[in-house]
Scaffold this motif. Structure first.
Motif, PDB file in Angstrom:
ATOM      1  N   MET A 149     -14.307  53.554 -11.960  1.00 57.71           N
ATOM      2  CA  MET A 149     -13.941  54.933 -12.276  1.00 57.71           C
ATOM      3  C   MET A 149     -14.984  55.638 -13.135  1.00 57.71           C
ATOM      4  SD  MET A 149     -11.300  55.773 -10.682  1.00 57.71           S
ATOM      5  CE  MET A 149      -9.968  54.984  -9.825  1.00 57.71           C
ATOM      6  N   GLU A 150     -15.607  54.912 -14.035  1.00 56.80           N
ATOM      7  CA  GLU A 150     -16.642  55.523 -14.878  1.00 56.80           C
ATOM      8  C   GLU A 150     -17.826  55.967 -14.021  1.00 56.80           C
ATOM      9  OE1 GLU A 150     -19.496  54.081 -18.480  1.00 56.80           O
ATOM     10  OE2 GLU A 150     -17.375  53.559 -18.648  1.00 56.80           O
ATOM     11  N   SER A 151     -18.231  55.123 -13.108  1.00 61.36           N
ATOM     12  CA  SER A 151     -19.304  55.483 -12.180  1.00 61.36           C
ATOM     13  C   SER A 151     -18.882  56.670 -11.320  1.00 61.36           C
ATOM     14  CB  SER A 151     -19.640  54.280 -11.286  1.00 61.36           C
ATOM     15  OG  SER A 151     -20.491  54.661 -10.230  1.00 61.36           O
ATOM     16  N   GLY A 152     -17.643  56.651 -10.829  1.00 61.67           N
ATOM     17  CA  GLY A 152     -17.134  57.752 -10.014  1.00 61.67           C
ATOM     18  C   GLY A 152     -17.153  59.069 -10.750  1.00 61.67           C
ATOM     19  N   GLU A 153     -16.784  59.047 -12.028  1.00 64.20           N
ATOM     20  CA  GLU A 153     -16.799  60.265 -12.836  1.00 64.20           C
ATOM     21  C   GLU A 153     -18.226  60.785 -13.004  1.00 64.20           C
ATOM     22  OE1 GLU A 153     -15.096  61.951 -17.087  1.00 64.20           O
ATOM     23  OE2 GLU A 153     -15.194  59.785 -16.773  1.00 64.20           O
ATOM     24  N   GLN A 154     -19.171  59.883 -13.230  1.00 64.07           N
ATOM     25  CA  GLN A 154     -20.568  60.281 -13.385  1.00 64.07           C
ATOM     26  C   GLN A 154     -21.118  60.874 -12.091  1.00 64.07           C
ATOM     27  OE1 GLN A 154     -22.450  56.685 -14.753  1.00 64.07           O
ATOM     28  NE2 GLN A 154     -21.766  56.984 -16.858  1.00 64.07           N
ATOM     29  N   ILE A 155     -20.827  60.244 -10.984  1.00 63.68           N
ATOM     30  CA  ILE A 155     -21.296  60.735  -9.681  1.00 63.68           C
ATOM     31  C   ILE A 155     -20.675  62.094  -9.383  1.00 63.68           C
ATOM     32  CG2 ILE A 155     -21.235  60.294  -7.191  1.00 63.68           C
ATOM     33  CD1 ILE A 155     -21.267  57.228  -8.061  1.00 63.68           C
ATOM     34  N   GLN A 188     -21.179  53.708  -4.476  1.00 64.29           N
ATOM     35  CA  GLN A 188     -21.073  54.990  -5.159  1.00 64.29           C
ATOM     36  C   GLN A 188     -20.079  55.911  -4.459  1.00 64.29           C
ATOM     37  OE1 GLN A 188     -25.315  55.772  -5.008  1.00 64.29           O
ATOM     38  NE2 GLN A 188     -25.402  55.740  -7.247  1.00 64.29           N
ATOM     39  N   ILE A 189     -20.082  55.890  -3.138  1.00 60.39           N
ATOM     40  CA  ILE A 189     -19.122  56.694  -2.370  1.00 60.39           C
ATOM     41  C   ILE A 189     -17.706  56.227  -2.672  1.00 60.39           C
ATOM     42  CG2 ILE A 189     -18.283  57.169  -0.023  1.00 60.39           C
ATOM     43  CD1 ILE A 189     -21.312  57.175   0.802  1.00 60.39           C
ATOM     44  N   GLN A 190     -17.517  54.920  -2.707  1.00 63.31           N
ATOM     45  CA  GLN A 190     -16.202  54.353  -3.023  1.00 63.31           C
ATOM     46  C   GLN A 190     -15.773  54.744  -4.438  1.00 63.31           C
ATOM     47  OE1 GLN A 190     -14.414  52.818  -0.824  1.00 63.31           O
ATOM     48  NE2 GLN A 190     -12.804  51.871  -2.008  1.00 63.31           N
ATOM     49  N   ASP A 191     -16.709  54.700  -5.372  1.00 60.96           N
ATOM     50  CA  ASP A 191     -16.404  55.030  -6.763  1.00 60.96           C
ATOM     51  C   ASP A 191     -15.979  56.488  -6.899  1.00 60.96           C
ATOM     52  OD1 ASP A 191     -17.114  52.428  -7.419  1.00 60.96           O
ATOM     53  OD2 ASP A 191     -19.055  52.988  -8.283  1.00 60.96           O
ATOM     54  N   VAL A 192     -16.723  57.403  -6.305  1.00 63.11           N
ATOM     55  CA  VAL A 192     -16.379  58.820  -6.441  1.00 63.11           C
ATOM     56  C   VAL A 192     -15.076  59.125  -5.702  1.00 63.11           C
ATOM     57  CG1 VAL A 192     -17.702  59.840  -4.524  1.00 63.11           C
ATOM     58  CG2 VAL A 192     -17.355  61.139  -6.622  1.00 63.11           C
ATOM     59  N   ALA A 193     -14.834  58.469  -4.585  1.00 63.29           N
ATOM     60  CA  ALA A 193     -13.572  58.663  -3.859  1.00 63.29           C
ATOM     61  C   ALA A 193     -12.397  58.194  -4.716  1.00 63.29           C
ATOM     62  CB  ALA A 193     -13.601  57.916  -2.525  1.00 63.29           C
ATOM     63  N   GLY A 194     -12.557  57.055  -5.370  1.00 64.09           N
ATOM     64  CA  GLY A 194     -11.502  56.549  -6.255  1.00 64.09           C
ATOM     65  C   GLY A 194     -11.248  57.485  -7.423  1.00 64.09           C
ATOM     66  N   TYR A 195     -12.306  58.020  -7.972  1.00 66.64           N
ATOM     67  CA  TYR A 195     -12.180  58.968  -9.085  1.00 66.64           C
ATOM     68  C   TYR A 195     -11.438  60.228  -8.642  1.00 66.64           C
ATOM     69  CZ  TYR A 195     -13.414  62.425 -12.597  1.00 66.64           C
ATOM     70  OH  TYR A 195     -13.346  63.422 -13.540  1.00 66.64           O
ATOM     71  N   VAL A 196     -11.813  60.771  -7.485  1.00 66.60           N
ATOM     72  CA  VAL A 196     -11.159  61.983  -6.968  1.00 66.60           C
ATOM     73  C   VAL A 196      -9.677  61.724  -6.732  1.00 66.60           C
ATOM     74  CG1 VAL A 196     -11.004  63.512  -4.941  1.00 66.60           C
ATOM     75  CG2 VAL A 196     -13.231  63.033  -5.994  1.00 66.60           C
ATOM     76  N   LEU A 197      -9.356  60.603  -6.109  1.00 70.85           N
ATOM     77  CA  LEU A 197      -7.962  60.283  -5.824  1.00 70.85           C
ATOM     78  C   LEU A 197      -7.160  60.126  -7.123  1.00 70.85           C
ATOM     79  CD1 LEU A 197      -5.961  59.808  -3.538  1.00 70.85           C
ATOM     80  CD2 LEU A 197      -6.580  57.387  -3.609  1.00 70.85           C
ATOM     81  N   GLU A 198      -7.719  59.430  -8.082  1.00 68.37           N
ATOM     82  CA  GLU A 198      -7.024  59.253  -9.360  1.00 68.37           C
ATOM     83  C   GLU A 198      -6.809  60.599 -10.068  1.00 68.37           C
ATOM     84  OE1 GLU A 198      -7.522  56.105 -12.762  1.00 68.37           O
ATOM     85  OE2 GLU A 198      -8.979  57.711 -13.055  1.00 68.37           O
ATOM     86  N   GLN A 199      -7.827  61.437 -10.087  1.00 68.82           N
ATOM     87  CA  GLN A 199      -7.696  62.747 -10.725  1.00 68.82           C
ATOM     88  C   GLN A 199      -6.652  63.609 -10.014  1.00 68.82           C
ATOM     89  OE1 GLN A 199      -9.187  63.900 -13.679  1.00 68.82           O
ATOM     90  NE2 GLN A 199      -9.494  61.681 -13.738  1.00 68.82           N
ATOM     91  N   ALA A 200      -6.643  63.566  -8.693  1.00 68.48           N
ATOM     92  CA  ALA A 200      -5.643  64.335  -7.932  1.00 68.48           C
ATOM     93  C   ALA A 200      -4.246  63.864  -8.287  1.00 68.48           C
ATOM     94  CB  ALA A 200      -5.908  64.197  -6.438  1.00 68.48           C
ATOM     95  N   GLU A 201      -4.049  62.570  -8.356  1.00 64.23           N
ATOM     96  CA  GLU A 201      -2.735  62.016  -8.691  1.00 64.23           C
ATOM     97  C   GLU A 201      -2.314  62.395 -10.106  1.00 64.23           C
ATOM     98  OE1 GLU A 201      -3.370  57.870  -7.827  1.00 64.23           O
ATOM     99  OE2 GLU A 201      -3.064  58.163  -5.683  1.00 64.23           O
ATOM    100  N   GLN A 202      -3.276  62.602 -11.000  1.00 64.47           N
ATOM    101  CA  GLN A 202      -2.985  62.946 -12.390  1.00 64.47           C
ATOM    102  C   GLN A 202      -3.024  64.461 -12.624  1.00 64.47           C
ATOM    103  OE1 GLN A 202      -5.694  60.736 -14.859  1.00 64.47           O
ATOM    104  NE2 GLN A 202      -4.848  58.776 -14.220  1.00 64.47           N
ATOM    105  N   GLY A 203      -3.218  65.240 -11.583  1.00 63.19           N
ATOM    106  CA  GLY A 203      -3.235  66.694 -11.709  1.00 63.19           C
ATOM    107  C   GLY A 203      -4.523  67.249 -12.310  1.00 63.19           C
ATOM    108  N   TRP A 204      -5.610  66.506 -12.213  1.00 64.57           N
ATOM    109  CA  TRP A 204      -6.912  66.953 -12.720  1.00 64.57           C
ATOM    110  C   TRP A 204      -6.862  67.355 -14.181  1.00 64.57           C
ATOM    111  CZ3 TRP A 204     -11.518  66.127 -10.468  1.00 64.57           C
ATOM    112  CH2 TRP A 204     -11.502  65.722  -9.127  1.00 64.57           C
ATOM    113  N   HIS A 205      -6.290  66.496 -15.022  1.00 64.36           N
ATOM    114  CA  HIS A 205      -6.237  66.752 -16.472  1.00 64.36           C
ATOM    115  C   HIS A 205      -7.409  66.083 -17.151  1.00 64.36           C
ATOM    116  CE1 HIS A 205      -2.359  68.591 -16.232  1.00 64.36           C
ATOM    117  NE2 HIS A 205      -1.899  67.537 -15.552  1.00 64.36           N
TER     118      HIS A 205
END
Length: 103
Positions: A20-26, A86-103
């Motif tokens: 997730m940290e890598s996903g956030e950076q990407i 990296q693609i997997q990381d950013v996809a995971g980050y996007v999905l997690e943020q969507a589930e949390q309402g982008w807070h």
């Protein structure tokens, strides 16, 4: 033929662990310009919010990773700039943020 199938399973996006940290950076480097806060400055209805992902058939890690890698319409493909991990990381980050309402 079996080795090709097994290789496909090994390299499939769902087989990679998400950092997730890598996903956030990407996301901060490649995506935030158009998708800050889960929005979309180019196409209003194509946000990264949970309801929009569900409506557009993108509410899964695999679907988001495919879109990041291959692009669609106005969105560029990133498979030439990002590794599978990296693609997997950013996809995971996007999905997690969507589930949390982008807070």
């Amino acid at each position: 033929m079996l080795s090709v199938l097994l290789l496909g399973l090994i390299l499939a996006p769902s087989a990679l662990a998400v950092d997730m940290e890598s996903g956030e950076q990407i996301f901060g480097v490649y995506c935030i310009g158009c998708h800050g806060g889960g929005g979309n400055i180019v196409r209003r209805g194509k946000t990264l919010k949970q309801k929009a992902l569900e409506r557009n058939g993108l509410a899964s890690l695999e679907a988001i990773a495919h879109l990041v890698a291959n692009g669609k319409n106005n969105m560029s493909a990133y498979s030439d700039r990002l590794t599978q991990q990296q693609i997997q990381d950013v996809a995971g980050y996007v999905l997690e943020q969507a589930e949390q309402g982008w807070h």
